[in-house]
Scaffold this motif. Sequence first.
Motif, mmCIF file in Angstrom:
data_model
loop_
_atom_site.group_PDB
_atom_site.id
_atom_site.type_symbol
_atom_site.label_atom_id
_atom_site.label_comp_id
_atom_site.label_asym_id
_atom_site.label_seq_id
_atom_site.Cartn_x
_atom_site.Cartn_y
_atom_site.Cartn_z
ATOM 1 N N PHE A 7 66.779 -27.948 -18.353
ATOM 2 C CA PHE A 7 67.032 -27.678 -16.645
ATOM 3 C C PHE A 7 67.927 -29.483 -17.127
ATOM 4 O O PHE A 7 68.499 -30.300 -16.487
ATOM 5 N N ALA A 67 63.369 -32.929 -16.525
ATOM 6 C CA ALA A 67 62.388 -31.915 -16.222
ATOM 7 C C ALA A 67 61.051 -32.793 -16.297
ATOM 8 O O ALA A 67 60.995 -33.387 -16.661
ATOM 9 N N GLN A 103 58.084 -28.679 -13.599
ATOM 10 C CA GLN A 103 58.628 -27.593 -14.001
ATOM 11 C C GLN A 103 58.874 -26.416 -15.252
ATOM 12 O O GLN A 103 59.075 -25.716 -15.418
ATOM 13 N N ALA A 135 59.971 -37.716 -15.260
ATOM 14 C CA ALA A 135 61.528 -36.362 -15.896
ATOM 15 C C ALA A 135 61.198 -36.810 -16.788
ATOM 16 O O ALA A 135 61.420 -38.332 -16.902
#
Length: 198
Positions: free
Chosen positions: A15, A18, A22, A72
């Motif tokens: 990603f 993330a 997620q 994140a």
Amino acid sequence: MSATRLLVLGVVRMFGRAHGYQVRRELLTWSADKWANVQPGSIYHALKKMAAEELLELVDVEPGEGGPDRTAYRLTDVGEHEYQVLIAKALSDPQLNHPDLSAAISLMTTLPRARVINLLRQRLVHLEAEQRQAKLMAEELKAHMELGTPEHVSELYRLWGGITDASLAWLEGLVARLEAGEYVMADDTGAAGEPPAR
């Protein structure tokens, strides 16, 4: 080695950045909760632990939708190195357990084709040696049976030999498929296996 560790690093890498939800959602689409026993708590624990180890860095905190804030992460250079070490070991070392190999296979397309083939060939060499050893042990067992070893013990050698034979056949097939160009690998045109630029 921890399959969870490799999978979490791999998904964050895919990603680029993330948060735990997620990563969890992606791994659930792979059914990793079943074959690698990756549970939601272990994902969040791994993210925090790897952030403390400086394999991941916190890049953003988003307000959660009716729940806790979402943190994140992205891989650091140290995290990228750890990912490369873990996936290489999982692909090449036949002593690692099934979840570790499964995690590496699910992420193998993040590596260049030739590298994956080379790592799998290393595993093949080890498995071929195991196959020879299993045959020698079966021969030795025949001699021991004459000395009183129960006959049913031979089933152990049949089991070990069968597992090794099946693993070799599958691995030879995978290498052949990769050599034939199956699967989109990191170095193929238009591949999405490399991490985004930081």
